[in-house]
Design an enzyme around this catalytic site. Structure first.
Site: not given
Ligand code: NI
Length: 173
Positions: A46, A51, A92-93, A134-135, A138
């Site tokens: 995701g 991000q 998380c990226l 989670h997204e 963000h």
């Molecule tokens: Ni993330």
């Protein structure tokens, strides 16, 4: 398709609140394509526009094993979340190499537009439910590590800053 640089925690731009998408136009389609390419390249499941420093209510997700079932959620709205919560490990990226347990609603229902502007409702459980929550965080300027203790958060910040310094030194050397 260019890959987009992914902001890394604790970059303050990760705390910005995303604005609604006004038009699903060519620039947005290009952003969606680049976000998907960036997510697949980084082996993520995701990616929120936040991000990649685009503060729009947009996320891309693909939880399939074959990485061939992309989902695009534009202006996602959480309609319902189950009372039942589950704890599971997240990464998380924007927080590379860090994994920890977060408690989330076990099931959620979300309304969003897809890349063609078609509104649909998504009922999600399991990994998809976790990923969507989670997204969504963000897009509200929240990173998963903010659910952890202050001590853990400062350790993670220190670790990532050290990684960054080492990466810079390697580039300079
Ligand atoms: Ni993330």
């Amino acid at each position: 398709m260019p890959l987009l640089p992914i902001l890394r925690y604790p970059d303050p731009r990760l705390y910005k609140v995303a604005q609604p998408v006004q038009a699903i136009d060519a620039p947005l389609q290009a952003l969606i394509r680049d976000m998907l390419a960036t997510m697949y390249d980084a082996k993520g499941i995701g990616l929120a526009a936040t991000q990649v420093d685009q503060h729009l209510r947009l996320m891309v997700i693909d939880i399939s094993e074959e990485h061939n079932q992309p989902q695009v959620l534009i202006n996602p709205e959480l309609l319902w979340a189950s009372e039942e919560h589950l704890k599971g490990e997240e990464g998380c990226l924007s927080v590379p190499g860090i994994y920890d347990d977060v408690e989330r609603a076990a099931e959620v229902r979300v309304r969003a537009q897809d890349e063609h502007g078609v509104a649909r409702e998504i009922e999600a459980e399991g990994l998809l439910a976790v990923c969507i929550q989670h997204e969504l965080d963000h897009l509200m300027g929240k990173v998963f590590v903010q659910y952890l203790s202050r001590l853990k958060q400062s350790r993670i910040k220190a670790k990532l800053r050290k990684q960054e310094r080492e990466a810079q030194q390697q580039q300079e050397a």
